[in-house]
Design a protein around this motif. Structure first.
Motif, mmCIF file in Angstrom:
data_model
loop_
_atom_site.group_PDB
_atom_site.id
_atom_site.type_symbol
_atom_site.label_atom_id
_atom_site.label_comp_id
_atom_site.label_asym_id
_atom_site.label_seq_id
_atom_site.Cartn_x
_atom_site.Cartn_y
_atom_site.Cartn_z
ATOM 1 N N ARG A 186 -4.492 -4.161 -2.031
ATOM 2 C CA ARG A 186 -4.389 -3.337 -3.316
ATOM 3 C C ARG A 186 -3.180 -2.815 -3.630
ATOM 4 O O ARG A 186 -2.505 -2.262 -2.716
ATOM 5 C CB ARG A 186 -5.560 -2.616 -3.220
ATOM 6 N N GLY A 187 -3.066 -2.866 -4.843
ATOM 7 C CA GLY A 187 -1.680 -2.339 -5.204
ATOM 8 C C GLY A 187 -1.120 -2.837 -6.773
ATOM 9 O O GLY A 187 -1.901 -3.081 -7.412
ATOM 10 N N TYR A 188 0.185 -2.615 -6.872
ATOM 11 C CA TYR A 188 0.706 -2.780 -8.302
ATOM 12 C C TYR A 188 1.787 -3.855 -7.859
ATOM 13 O O TYR A 188 2.741 -4.119 -7.134
ATOM 14 C CB TYR A 188 1.440 -1.501 -8.715
ATOM 15 N N TRP A 189 1.774 -4.807 -8.939
ATOM 16 C CA TRP A 189 2.526 -5.935 -8.948
ATOM 17 C C TRP A 189 3.772 -6.019 -10.141
ATOM 18 O O TRP A 189 3.181 -5.234 -11.131
ATOM 19 C CB TRP A 189 1.650 -7.250 -9.251
ATOM 20 N N THR A 190 4.746 -6.573 -9.826
ATOM 21 C CA THR A 190 5.744 -6.536 -11.044
ATOM 22 C C THR A 190 6.363 -7.963 -10.825
ATOM 23 O O THR A 190 6.916 -8.377 -9.668
ATOM 24 C CB THR A 190 6.797 -5.503 -10.758
ATOM 25 N N ASN A 191 6.324 -8.872 -11.818
ATOM 26 C CA ASN A 191 7.074 -10.088 -11.938
ATOM 27 C C ASN A 191 6.422 -10.995 -10.625
ATOM 28 O O ASN A 191 7.471 -11.543 -10.014
ATOM 29 C CB ASN A 191 8.513 -10.008 -11.784
ATOM 30 N N ASP A 192 5.209 -10.890 -10.659
ATOM 31 C CA ASP A 192 4.543 -11.774 -9.203
ATOM 32 C C ASP A 192 4.687 -11.280 -8.040
ATOM 33 O O ASP A 192 4.341 -11.902 -7.096
ATOM 34 C CB ASP A 192 4.803 -13.065 -9.465
ATOM 35 N N MET A 193 5.274 -10.197 -7.712
ATOM 36 C CA MET A 193 5.484 -9.481 -6.423
ATOM 37 C C MET A 193 4.846 -7.933 -6.569
ATOM 38 O O MET A 193 4.801 -7.494 -7.060
ATOM 39 C CB MET A 193 6.800 -9.373 -6.136
ATOM 40 N N CYS A 194 4.215 -7.777 -5.166
ATOM 41 C CA CYS A 194 3.740 -6.673 -4.907
ATOM 42 C C CYS A 194 4.732 -5.596 -4.588
ATOM 43 O O CYS A 194 5.361 -5.868 -3.727
ATOM 44 C CB CYS A 194 2.709 -6.742 -3.595
ATOM 45 N N THR A 195 4.801 -4.403 -5.396
ATOM 46 C CA THR A 195 5.889 -3.462 -5.235
ATOM 47 C C THR A 195 5.272 -2.252 -4.622
ATOM 48 O O THR A 195 6.056 -1.416 -3.895
ATOM 49 C CB THR A 195 6.674 -3.235 -6.583
ATOM 50 N N GLU A 196 4.202 -2.203 -4.620
ATOM 51 C CA GLU A 196 3.613 -0.934 -4.047
ATOM 52 C C GLU A 196 1.772 -1.110 -3.533
ATOM 53 O O GLU A 196 1.364 -1.632 -4.578
ATOM 54 C CB GLU A 196 3.576 0.373 -4.780
ATOM 55 N N GLY A 197 1.496 -1.031 -2.551
ATOM 56 C CA GLY A 197 0.261 -0.994 -2.324
ATOM 57 C C GLY A 197 -0.347 -0.807 -0.588
ATOM 58 O O GLY A 197 0.452 -0.231 -0.033
ATOM 59 N N THR A 198 -1.564 -1.076 -0.655
ATOM 60 C CA THR A 198 -1.998 -0.915 0.893
ATOM 61 C C THR A 198 -2.584 -2.322 1.443
ATOM 62 O O THR A 198 -3.226 -3.339 0.642
ATOM 63 C CB THR A 198 -3.099 0.214 1.123
ATOM 64 N N MET A 199 -2.862 -2.238 2.761
ATOM 65 C CA MET A 199 -3.342 -3.673 3.208
ATOM 66 C C MET A 199 -4.508 -3.150 4.355
ATOM 67 O O MET A 199 -4.236 -2.290 4.863
ATOM 68 C CB MET A 199 -2.367 -4.453 3.819
ATOM 69 N N GLU A 200 -5.732 -3.804 4.134
ATOM 70 C CA GLU A 200 -6.629 -3.535 5.139
ATOM 71 C C GLU A 200 -7.392 -4.632 5.594
ATOM 72 O O GLU A 200 -7.394 -5.575 4.829
ATOM 73 C CB GLU A 200 -7.657 -2.427 4.418
ATOM 74 N N ASP A 201 -8.103 -4.390 6.879
ATOM 75 C CA ASP A 201 -8.939 -5.778 7.270
ATOM 76 C C ASP A 201 -10.321 -6.011 6.322
ATOM 77 O O ASP A 201 -10.722 -4.782 5.785
ATOM 78 C CB ASP A 201 -9.371 -5.509 8.668
ATOM 79 N N ALA A 202 -10.459 -7.340 6.027
ATOM 80 C CA ALA A 202 -11.756 -7.314 5.076
ATOM 81 C C ALA A 202 -12.842 -7.491 5.831
ATOM 82 O O ALA A 202 -12.903 -7.889 7.055
ATOM 83 C CB ALA A 202 -11.221 -8.761 4.320
ATOM 84 N N TYR A 203 -14.016 -7.731 5.094
ATOM 85 C CA TYR A 203 -15.220 -7.705 5.834
ATOM 86 C C TYR A 203 -15.596 -9.323 6.147
ATOM 87 O O TYR A 203 -16.278 -9.488 6.944
ATOM 88 C CB TYR A 203 -16.552 -7.547 4.647
ATOM 89 N N PHE A 204 -14.717 -10.185 5.536
ATOM 90 C CA PHE A 204 -14.675 -11.735 5.688
ATOM 91 C C PHE A 204 -13.742 -12.044 6.999
ATOM 92 O O PHE A 204 -13.451 -13.271 6.963
ATOM 93 C CB PHE A 204 -14.529 -12.445 4.485
ATOM 94 N N ARG A 205 -13.210 -11.044 7.491
ATOM 95 C CA ARG A 205 -12.093 -11.410 8.622
ATOM 96 C C ARG A 205 -12.458 -12.413 9.646
ATOM 97 O O ARG A 205 -11.778 -13.288 9.726
ATOM 98 C CB ARG A 205 -11.655 -10.133 9.126
#
Length: 243
Positions: A186-205
């Protein structure tokens, strides 16, 4: 010459008016190219208007509504598949037209994809869905034939992005589902690239094809040097004449 007052029954103006095509007609347009364009349908004041079908010498066929000589209303554009069988046609566009351009709701078949949604002035604009034969799929808002606004795209590697787009690229806040590794970004994107965000394990892992190690290792921030120390390091590396 203007026709004023009384005139003979067979005057030039009468002949000109009677020569205008009105109602149902069959017309083959004169041109030095062969084969020639052919139109079968309704006319009004010497212009195509109403229901009609035009077969172009390029092999395309339009069958639908006309107004003032242009495609206007509901109609279907197709292409003759075989010169030996003119009735065998491949549909290219089916939907609404305005002044000769795709405008409003329609279905369009491309060489590598299929689109269902809205057009404006011949381009995709508004809500629409698009399926690529490669397996990619997009649904959301379009502008000038590109993803623009809120949308959701399913990529060929099974990953999914849902969020904001601008000019065909990820732009603004969005959620990226890494289905192959089992993570949610989850985060913010600029020109198709994530510039700020977080990563977490998903329920479908657990059902992912290449799940990452569990849990996600925590990142330890590197210690920062004091401002004075940073200044001293930078100063010592300068050229002697600038000390």
């Amino acid at each position: 010459m203007a026709c004023i007052g009384s005139r003979p029954a067979n005057s030039a103006c009468d002949l000109k008016e009677r020569a205008k095509r009105n109602g149902f007609r069959r017309s083959i347009f004169s041109t030095h190219w062969y084969p020639k364009d052919k139109y079968v349908g309704q006319w009004r004041n010497d212009e195509k208007e109403g229901r009609g079908m035009e077969i172009y010498r390029t092999g395309y066929v339009y069958n639908g509504e006309w107004k003032e000589g242009a495609r206007h209303g509901f109609g279907t554009l197709s292409k003759i598949s075989s010169s030996k069988c003119p009735q065998s046609r491949t549909v290219i566009h089916m939907g609404c037209w305005c002044r000769g351009k795709k405008h409003g709701y329609g279905l369009h078949w491309y060489a590598d994809s299929f689109y269902k949604g809205y057009f404006e002035d011949g381009r995709k604009k508004g809500y629409g869905q698009m399926w690529w034969y490669s397996g990619q799929y997009y649904e959301g808002i379009w502008e000038n034939d590109q993803f623009h606004g809120k949308g959701k795209i399913y990529l060929t590697n099974c990953n999914v992005y849902e969020g904001q787009f601008a000019n065909g690229k990820k732009e603004g806040y969005g959620i990226y589902y890494h289905r192959n590794t089992g993570q949610i970004q989850r985060g913010y994107w600029t020109n198709d690239m994530c510039t700020e965000g977080t990563m977490e394990d998903a329920y479908f892992r657990q059902s992912s094809t290449r799940p990452t190690s569990y849990p996600i290792p925590k990142l330890t921030p590197r210690p920062c040097l004091p401002i004075v120390a940073q200044y001293n390091v930078a100063e010592s590396s300068c050229c002697p004449e600038f000390r």
